[in-house]
Design a protein around this motif. Structure first.
Motif, short mmCIF file in Angstrom:
data_model
loop_
_atom_site.label_atom_id
_atom_site.label_comp_id
_atom_site.label_asym_id
_atom_site.label_seq_id
_atom_site.Cartn_x
_atom_site.Cartn_y
_atom_site.Cartn_z
N ARG A 166 0.81 -1.22 0.00
CA ARG A 166 0.00 0.00 0.00
C ARG A 166 0.85 1.27 0.00
O ARG A 166 0.46 2.27 -0.62
N TYR A 167 2.01 1.28 0.67
CA TYR A 167 2.90 2.44 0.58
C TYR A 167 3.40 2.60 -0.86
O TYR A 167 3.53 3.71 -1.37
N ASP A 198 0.71 4.06 -2.93
CA ASP A 198 0.48 5.45 -2.58
C ASP A 198 1.49 6.37 -3.25
O ASP A 198 1.15 7.47 -3.69
N ARG A 199 2.74 5.91 -3.36
CA ARG A 199 3.79 6.77 -3.90
C ARG A 199 3.87 6.75 -5.42
O ARG A 199 4.22 7.75 -6.05
N ASN A 245 -4.00 8.45 -6.01
CA ASN A 245 -3.21 7.34 -5.47
C ASN A 245 -4.06 6.49 -4.52
O ASN A 245 -5.28 6.64 -4.45
N TYR A 246 -3.40 5.61 -3.76
CA TYR A 246 -4.13 4.67 -2.92
C TYR A 246 -4.93 5.37 -1.82
O TYR A 246 -6.07 5.00 -1.54
N SER A 247 -4.36 6.40 -1.20
CA SER A 247 -5.08 7.13 -0.15
C SER A 247 -6.35 7.76 -0.70
O SER A 247 -7.41 7.72 -0.08
N ARG A 248 -6.23 8.35 -1.89
CA ARG A 248 -7.40 8.98 -2.52
C ARG A 248 -8.43 7.92 -2.90
O ARG A 248 -9.64 8.15 -2.77
N LEU A 302 -9.08 5.16 -1.29
CA LEU A 302 -9.83 4.78 -0.10
C LEU A 302 -10.94 5.78 0.20
O LEU A 302 -12.06 5.40 0.57
N GLU A 303 -10.65 7.06 0.02
CA GLU A 303 -11.66 8.10 0.26
C GLU A 303 -12.81 7.98 -0.75
O GLU A 303 -13.99 8.01 -0.37
N THR A 360 -5.96 -6.28 5.30
CA THR A 360 -6.54 -5.33 6.25
C THR A 360 -7.22 -6.05 7.40
O THR A 360 -7.03 -5.69 8.58
N TYR A 394 3.89 -1.08 5.38
CA TYR A 394 2.57 -0.73 5.92
C TYR A 394 2.13 -1.76 6.95
O TYR A 394 1.65 -1.41 8.04
#
Length: 598
Positions: free
Chosen positions: A177-178, A181-182, A201-204, A206-207, A438, A459
């Protein structure tokens, strides 16, 4: 756009993996492909890479698009050296141009014997050779299936930075996941045969996914409420003779069809463990070496009952060896490991578990335990399988029909079914999908016992462990301990390295005078001076040209040949602009330094 998938359908037996999906890739896309194991992620990569055909639909490639593909399990030609394998399908010109870069990449991936037969390499080394082969051959689309498997953390960081700078499109499957994200700027999720695209990216991702699911749930609740009202009206006895009533009955039938027939499957693990006494595992002054290489030297450690330990180190440092010594599978050269009488070890190893492929999934799990005790009460083998996303129809399939990720998930279940109270895990994140990871992480946080894990997943380590043991792999065998997760370990290690540099003895005054050189006065060369004077105009002209090309793209939207020519020219111009902007930064910095000397 370099390629598009149009109405792609693909099934295996009765399971539909891809259901009439559409998908496209642009030349600047760095796409992370996610989804539960067994949904068809690797299959879609193979279809895009043209190593597998869809049942229906078509793939349209732009002219001249070259594809480089790293499969999850690369194949190698017999009696081939490392360098020959890298350029096995390349032209002699490509080999000559790229040989130096190939050796550089191999060195970064820990491969230094370029003339060694690939058949003599380990599984991890062969995977790294395959990664180098995918990176070194020129292409417009790079496809990577689990590229971080078998890489240590330093290699993963190097690969991250390489792919961030990569000039071309990337499509990859990874559970890191890191890393997602990068590297990525788009996430595509495969769920029940459908594709969902998310910009970012991955964080976005998830949102945006949480927002989509919330909207879907809200819509489902509204349909459920309306359905209940309509059902009550129908049950009271609608007068079907009237046109209005007939119309309402038809609407009711449509509404019934729209209702979600089943809730989203989630992997939920109740804590399955047995009682653990006061004495756990005591490691007493152990040492181990292979030939002249020392793995551990005089290592002592006591595992506390609720320990959460992560073991890290470079490839070949001996992480799996240390875990096997703790598990009793390898004996130390000296010292001993004392295990408490109530300890029940569960060992989740890297190796594929040895089981008959013809065995049914349900029979394999029942052979371990028919019923297990959890904090929620007794659960049958079948119920545990359902919690692990093996529905009843899959439970009666043979193990041979499972994907690699599904087999890994089944292996994890088999370990937990034995109700261990100390878990040893060797690279548990390999081949597990993000959703399973997760839930596994949440499970380990609540696990009533100790956890010792070898992992390169930063992660996972940050979320699960509170102590890091580092094997430097320098042949000295000194195991170092750090408090906290992986990020804390990196920070602490940098601080130690910084302190070591500061502690080095300073040169004497006489030595400083001898070695000190008078700094050279900065100045522009003639060529740099001319470039500095004209660069603002050059940048302005390139921006105007790009704007003009964008206008032409709109005018020729239906002329595919002309459109491709304009897109190619726009891409080249944007690269020229990027280079000019970099030069502008350099020249202006230099101009400021020259001015400060006056």
């Amino acid at each position: 756009m370099i390629l598009s998938l149009e109405n792609i359908t693909k099934s295996f037996s009765e399971k539909k993996l891809l259901d009439n999906v559409n998908f496209y890739i642009n030349d600047n896309d760095k796409i992370g492909f996610v989804g539960v194991n067994g949904t068809g992620k690797s299959t879609l990569l193979k279809i895009v890479a043209k190593t597998e055909e869809p049942d229906s639909g078509k793939i349209v490639y732009s002219n001249g698009v070259r594809v480089c593909y790293l499969p999850q399990a690369p194949e190698f030609k017999e009696n081939t050296t490392v360098m020959e394998q890298l350029f096995i399908n390349a032209t002699s010109e490509t080999k000559m141009l790229m040989e130096y870069e190939a050796k550089t990449i191999l060195n970064k991936l820990g491969i230094t014997e370029f003339d060694k037969d690939v058949g003599l390499l380990s599984v991890g080394q062969r995977k790294r050779v395959a990664i180098a082969g995918a990176l070194v051959n020129p292409c417009e689309l790079l496809i990577l299936d689990e590229p971080t498997n078998h890489l240590d953390n330093d290699m993963i960081l190097w690969l991250e930075n390489y792919l961030i700078r990569y000039k071309g499109a990337i499509l990859m499957v990874t559970h890191d996941r890191y890393f997602l994200d990068r590297v990525t700027n788009k996430i595509v999720e495969l769920d029940k045969g459908n594709l969902y695209s998310y910009e970012g990216n991955y964080s976005r991702f998830l949102e945006l996914k949480a927002l989509r699911e919330e909207n879907e749930l809200s819509g489902e609740r509204k349909r459920q409420t309306l359905y209940k009202k309509e059902l009550a009206w129908i049950q009271r006895g609608a007068r079907a003779r009237s046109t209005k009533a007939k119309g309402r009955i038809q609407e009711f039938e449509k509404l019934k069809d729209q209702l979600g027939s089943e809730t989203e499957e989630k992997l939920e693990l109740g804590s399955v463990s047995s009682r653990l006494g006061k004495k756990t595992i005591e490691i007493n002054n152990i040492s181990k070496k292979f030939d002249d290489k020392v793995i551990v030297e005089n290592f002592e450690y006591t595992v506390i009952r609720d320990a959460r330990i992560g073991i890290v180190g470079n490839n070949g440092a001996g992480k799996s060896t240390l875990l096997n010594i703790i598990a009793g599978k390898i004996q130390p050269d000296s010292g001993r490991v004392n295990v408490g009488s109530t300890v029940r070890l569960g060992y989740f190893s890297q190796e594929t578990f040895d089981v008959e492929d013809s065995l049914r999934v349900i029979d394999y799990i029942k052979g371990i335990a028919e019923i297990v005790e959890t904090k929620d009460g007794k659960i049958t083998a079948s119920q545990m399988l359902e919690k692990f996303l093996f529905p009843p129809d899959v439970q009666y399939n043979t193990i041979a029909k499972l994907s690699g990720g599904e087999r890994r998930r089944l292996f994890l279940l088999s370990v937990l079914m034995k109700a261990p109270n100390i878990l040893l895990m060797d690279e548990p994140t390999n081949d597990l999908d993000i959703e399973t990871l997760t839930i596994l992480e949440d499970y380990l946080e609540n696990f009533a016992g100790a956890v010792i894990t070898v992992s390169h997943d930063r992660y996972f380590l940050d979320k699960v462990v509170d102590t890091i043991l580092e094997l430097p792999g320098d042949g000295m065998g000194l195991v170092k301990g750090y408090n906290g997760g992986y990020s804390d370990y990196v920070t602490a290690r940098k601080a130690v390295q910084r302190d070591n540099i500061e502690d080095k003895p300073k040169a004497s005054k006489d030595e400083e005078i001898e070695t000190r050189e008078k700094p050279k006065k900065l100045k522009f060369t003639y060529k740099e001076q001319r470039e500095y004077e004209n660069i603002d105009n050059d940048i302005s002209n390139l921006e105007i040209k790009i704007s003009d090309l964008e206008n032409q793209l709109e005018k020729h939207a239906t002329d595919y040949v002309k459109l491709q020519e304009l897109m190619d020219e726009k891409h080249r111009t944007e690269e020229q602009l990027e280079e000019k902007m970099s030069r502008w930064v350099y020249l202006n910095d230099l101009a400021e330094q020259i001015e400060s000397q006056k």
